[in-house]
Design an enzyme around this catalytic site. Structure first.
Site, PDB file in Angstrom:
ATOM      1  CG  HIS A   1      -1.805  -1.008   1.314  1.00  0.00           C
ATOM      2  ND1 HIS A   1      -2.893  -1.142   2.075  1.00  0.00           N
ATOM      3  CD2 HIS A   1      -1.952  -2.110   0.401  1.00  0.00           C
ATOM      4  CE1 HIS A   1      -3.817  -2.096   1.920  1.00  0.00           C
ATOM      5  NE2 HIS A   1      -3.204  -2.848   0.972  1.00  0.00           N
TER       6      HIS A   1
ATOM      7  CD  GLU B   1      -1.908   4.919   3.055  1.00  0.00           C
ATOM      8  OE1 GLU B   1      -2.920   5.502   2.796  1.00  0.00           O
ATOM      9  OE2 GLU B   1      -1.865   3.703   2.465  1.00  0.00           O
TER      10      GLU B   1
ATOM     11  CB  CYS C   1      -6.322  -0.025   5.383  1.00  0.00           C
ATOM     12  SG  CYS C   1      -4.496  -0.645   5.339  1.00  0.00           S
TER      13      CYS C   1
ATOM     14  CB  CYS D   1      -1.694   1.998   6.029  1.00  0.00           C
ATOM     15  SG  CYS D   1      -1.241   1.137   4.545  1.00  0.00           S
TER      16      CYS D   1
END
Length: 172
Positions: A59, A61, A89, A92
């Site tokens: 992801h 992040e 999420c 992250c």
């Protein structure tokens, strides 16, 4: 959303949204993140690379936090702000917490994201968890600001999730 964004925060959040569009252009999902120092200088940019990296953990992040903790001194990470195109999420958010980031500004919320992703297996959104629940459950105080610039961040998401030619699985 009670807090008003500064001009610097708006500029950097828009840059994270631009990174999310670049992620799509590079064959990935529409998520982008930027880490900036208190003066607004960009330290790191990261996009989602789940498809090109063949890894569902890539992801934006998480990619950014990994780069930050391996290239910057901890005090610089702690003083920086993470800007992200979409509410992070749980994974992250945990990475941000353990990576030592103390301030985060995000675009659209996970609930907004869910209106675009639905039950798509490529982005099984964990609605209801919320980054604040994760980040505020620890022993450090982490400033969380968002959602902001929702229409701008939603545009990239909407365009991506409505496409019929996008990838359907991490490993396709």
């Amino acid at each position: 959303m009670a807090e008003e964004l500064s001009a610097q925060d708006k500029r950097l959040l828009r840059q994270a949204i631009e990174v999310s569009a670049r992620a799509v252009a590079n064959g990935n999902m529409p998520f982008g993140a930027v880490l900036a120092d208190p003066e607004g200088n960009v330290l790191i940019e990261a996009e989602n690379t789940t498809f090109t990296g063949k890894n569902p953990l890539n992801h934006a992040e998480t990619n950014l936090v990994n780069m930050a903790v391996t290239t910057l001194p901890p005090e610089q990470v702690a003083a920086a702000t993470l800007y992200t195109s979409c509410e992070p999420c749980a994974m992250c958010s945990g990475a941000m917490y353990w990576g030592g980031i103390n301030r985060m500004v995000y675009g659209m919320s996970e609930r907004d994201l869910l209106t675009y992703t639905g039950d798509d297996p490529s982005n099984a959104t964990m609605w209801g968890v919320g980054c604040r629940n994760v980040l505020h459950s620890g022993q450090r105080t982490i400033e969380v600001i968002g959602p902001h610039l929702v229409e701008e961040s939603s545009e990239v998401q909407r365009d991506y999730w409505e496409r019929t030619d996008r990838q359907a699985h991490y490993w396709s």
